[in-house]
Design a protein around this motif. Structure first.
Motif, PDB file in Angstrom:
ATOM      1  N   UNK A  99      33.717  48.008   2.478  1.00 61.34           N
ATOM      2  CA  UNK A  99      34.503  49.183   2.126  1.00 61.34           C
ATOM      3  C   UNK A  99      34.117  50.330   3.061  1.00 61.34           C
ATOM      4  N   UNK A 100      35.101  50.850   3.818  1.00 60.57           N
ATOM      5  CA  UNK A 100      34.833  51.859   4.846  1.00 60.57           C
ATOM      6  C   UNK A 100      35.832  53.003   4.703  1.00 60.57           C
ATOM      7  N   UNK A 101      35.531  54.119   5.387  1.00 59.56           N
ATOM      8  CA  UNK A 101      36.464  55.239   5.452  1.00 59.56           C
ATOM      9  C   UNK A 101      37.644  54.876   6.350  1.00 59.56           C
ATOM     10  N   UNK A 102      38.825  55.347   5.967  1.00 57.45           N
ATOM     11  CA  UNK A 102      40.031  55.095   6.744  1.00 57.45           C
ATOM     12  C   UNK A 102      40.162  56.178   7.811  1.00 57.45           C
ATOM     13  N   UNK A 103      39.398  56.049   8.887  1.00 54.81           N
ATOM     14  CA  UNK A 103      39.399  57.023   9.980  1.00 54.81           C
ATOM     15  C   UNK A 103      39.565  56.264  11.287  1.00 54.81           C
ATOM     16  N   UNK A 104      40.089  56.933  12.331  1.00 57.69           N
ATOM     17  CA  UNK A 104      40.226  56.252  13.619  1.00 57.69           C
ATOM     18  C   UNK A 104      38.872  55.828  14.180  1.00 57.69           C
ATOM     19  N   UNK A 105      38.811  54.600  14.683  1.00 59.17           N
ATOM     20  CA  UNK A 105      37.606  54.095  15.322  1.00 59.17           C
ATOM     21  C   UNK A 105      36.637  53.368  14.429  1.00 59.17           C
ATOM     22  N   UNK A 106      36.882  53.306  13.117  1.00 59.02           N
ATOM     23  CA  UNK A 106      35.900  52.674  12.231  1.00 59.02           C
ATOM     24  C   UNK A 106      35.883  51.167  12.446  1.00 59.02           C
ATOM     25  N   UNK A 107      37.029  50.557  12.731  1.00 59.75           N
ATOM     26  CA  UNK A 107      37.048  49.118  12.990  1.00 59.75           C
ATOM     27  C   UNK A 107      36.307  48.795  14.286  1.00 59.75           C
ATOM     28  N   UNK A 108      36.431  49.653  15.268  1.00 59.11           N
ATOM     29  CA  UNK A 108      35.730  49.457  16.533  1.00 59.11           C
ATOM     30  C   UNK A 108      34.213  49.533  16.323  1.00 59.11           C
ATOM     31  N   UNK A 109      33.761  50.422  15.446  1.00 56.66           N
ATOM     32  CA  UNK A 109      32.322  50.555  15.181  1.00 56.66           C
ATOM     33  C   UNK A 109      31.795  49.328  14.448  1.00 56.66           C
ATOM     34  N   UNK A 110      32.551  48.844  13.442  1.00 53.46           N
ATOM     35  CA  UNK A 110      32.087  47.697  12.656  1.00 53.46           C
ATOM     36  C   UNK A 110      32.071  46.429  13.504  1.00 53.46           C
ATOM     37  N   UNK A 111      33.157  46.164  14.220  1.00 50.03           N
ATOM     38  CA  UNK A 111      33.201  44.953  15.046  1.00 50.03           C
ATOM     39  C   UNK A 111      32.215  45.036  16.208  1.00 50.03           C
ATOM     40  N   UNK A 112      31.932  46.263  16.688  1.00 55.00           N
ATOM     41  CA  UNK A 112      30.935  46.415  17.738  1.00 55.00           C
ATOM     42  C   UNK A 112      29.548  46.010  17.277  1.00 55.00           C
ATOM     43  N   UNK A 113      29.242  46.262  16.007  1.00 49.42           N
ATOM     44  CA  UNK A 113      27.951  45.849  15.463  1.00 49.42           C
ATOM     45  C   UNK A 113      27.839  44.326  15.445  1.00 49.42           C
ATOM     46  N   UNK A 114      28.935  43.638  15.085  1.00 54.60           N
ATOM     47  CA  UNK A 114      28.925  42.179  15.094  1.00 54.60           C
ATOM     48  C   UNK A 114      28.730  41.647  16.520  1.00 54.60           C
TER      49      UNK A 114
END
Length: 477
Positions: free
Chosen positions: A313-328
């Motif tokens: 569950x994450x905030x709906x803000x620009x770039x959050x998917x890029x941050x999460x997938x970058x961690x993977x």
């Protein structure tokens, strides 16, 4: 002379410096010099009493023209990106949108053995979005990028929604489920989990009608879409001409031998060990459109390496998917399935992903995820009883002779025909991974044109019934 001198002294006397400051209400009139107009001089006379009624009714306007900037219209776009599947591909595609400030509204990724189809929904102007498409085409291993928003298309989305269901309101909830042609996949003493498939408008309408009962949790896939085929003899076909369609009435077996993707050598490959019906061979050579290996539990694997389903569950803000997938990507984790959609709370999104690994490695991954700023909650559903669903759209080649057989196979799997043309049928199927693989293998001889598939979404079963145990898998310890 004395009287005249007194009058002159009175006129030329300076004003007292102790006079009160002049306010706007005490001004009777003001004269402002203007630039020469038509070669002469003019003065603008503004009176407070004349301005106040005009300001009040909004009739006062300046003669100076105000510039009116022309802004491009912001619309919602559906982008289909076909790529070769490799490590870090999701992170690179999400980075193109994050660097330009685009917020991905929904994302559906159907990952296969060696290819993947991204269906991305974003809002923006046509000019800037065209630049994003050009940047996507520059990425390595991106095969094709299409904006299919303006074309006739079949669009579908899948949602699992868990609502409060006291015994007094269950009849009304069941009534709403029947109206929207949804299904109840889990029921407990105080809640009901509902599965619904349809266009985004239908999903939102059901969510609004169920909100009065109290929504506990929502898991949504992104929207997937396939083009509708044109009618007539000029309909475009990429791989299968009309002359090569299998015709079961004339050549039920020989026609299947020439179909691309499956090799059957007439009767030599058919087993005769069955008493009445021939037994199909167990080893078939397919051009895999769906990968049957990821996500399947291997009971013989004693190393503990298995697929884990994570709900983030994450905030709906620009770039959050890029941050999460970058961690993977930075820590070498491979994402096998990904679904991103709006959550039950406005301003939040839920990411459902499938990641292979051991219990120890996934625990370390969750600890790293909790360090992200925009992250609220991470839950590993692997060892919990949960309801899982996926959605797939399959476009199958079918001439009028083979259409009846394709529809009969679809009815067995409770799939629905959502589009029909002279040469093809588009089917919609919802279920588990094994169900999709079984349908794919039966439809492969007819020829599969396109496949659009979402990732897996899952919600914990409040009833405590373990679906993996019901399917025959070993019960997790």
């Amino acid at each position: 002379m004395a009287a005249i001198s007194a009058q002159l002294a009175t006129i030329s006397a300076p004003k007292s410096s102790s006079a009160e400051p002049v306010g706007f209400s005490s001004i009777t009139s003001t004269r402002l010099p203007l630039f020469p107009k038509h070669g002469g001089r003019g003065q603008l006379k503004l009176s407070a009493r004349s301005l106040e009624p005009k300001i009040a009714d909004g009739s006062f306007s300046s003669d100076v023209p105000t510039p009116s900037p022309t802004r491009s219209k912001v619309t919602r776009h559906t982008i289909s990106v076909f790529v070769g599947d490799e490590s870090g591909m999701i992170n690179r595609i999400a980075g193109v949108f994050a660097r330009r400030g685009y917020n991905i509204e929904s994302l559906a990724v159907g990952l296969n053995k060696d290819k993947a189809l991204f269906t991305i929904v974003v809002s923006g102007t046509q000019k800037v979005l065209q630049q994003v498409i050009e940047q996507l085409n520059k990425l390595v291993n991106v095969l094709k990028v299409d904006d299919i928003s303006s074309e006739p298309q079949v669009e579908r989305e899948l949602m699992l929604i868990k609502v409060n269901a006291e015994p007094l309101y269950r009849a009304e909830i069941k009534w709403l489920v029947d109206i929207f042609r949804a299904k109840i996949v889990d029921i407990s003493e105080h809640s009901v989990t509902i599965e619904v498939t349809g266009d985004p408008g239908k999903i939102v309408a059901l969510q609004r009608n169920l909100s009065k009962f109290g929504i506990k949790e929502i898991a949504r896939t992104g929207k997937i879409a396939l083009r509708r085929e044109k009618l007539g003899a000029s309909a475009p076909f990429s791989r299968y001409p009309a002359a090569s369609y299998p015709d079961p009435e004339e050549t039920p077996i020989d026609a299947l031998a020439g179909v691309e993707g499956r090799s059957i050598n007439s009767e030599s490959d058919m087993s005769v060990e069955g008493d009445v019906y021939p037994v199909e061979p167990h080893v078939l050579n397919f051009n895999q459109v769906l990968d049957a290996h990821w996500g399947v539990l291997n009971d013989e694997d004693t190393s503990g390496f298995r697929s884990h389903t994570l709900s983030i569950l994450v905030n709906d803000v620009p770039g959050v998917l890029y941050i999460v997938t970058g961690l993977f990507a930075r820590r070498g984790y491979n994402i096998q399935s990904l679904a991103v959609g709006h959550a039950e709370i406005e301003g939040l999104s839920r990411i459902t992903t499938v990641v292979p690994g051991t219990d120890e490695s996934i625990t370390k991954l969750i600890q790293q995820l909790y360090k992200l700023v925009d992250l609220h909650e991470v839950q590993d559903l692997t060892h919990l009883p949960f309801a899982e669903r996926e959605l797939v759209l399959i476009k199958v080649v079918a001439n009028p002779a083979a259409r009846r057989d394709v529809l009969d196979i679809a009815n067995i799997f409770r799939a629905k025909a959502v589009d029909v043309s002279d040469h093809s049928i588009t089917l919609e199927l919802t279920g588990t991974l094994d169900k999709m693989i079984a349908l794919h293998r039966l439809l492969e001889p007819y020829g599969i044109c396109e496949v659009a598939r979402t990732g897996r979404i899952a919600l914990v079963r409040e009833s405590g019934v373990d679906s993996q145990y019901l399917r025959g898998y070993s019960y997790p310890l």
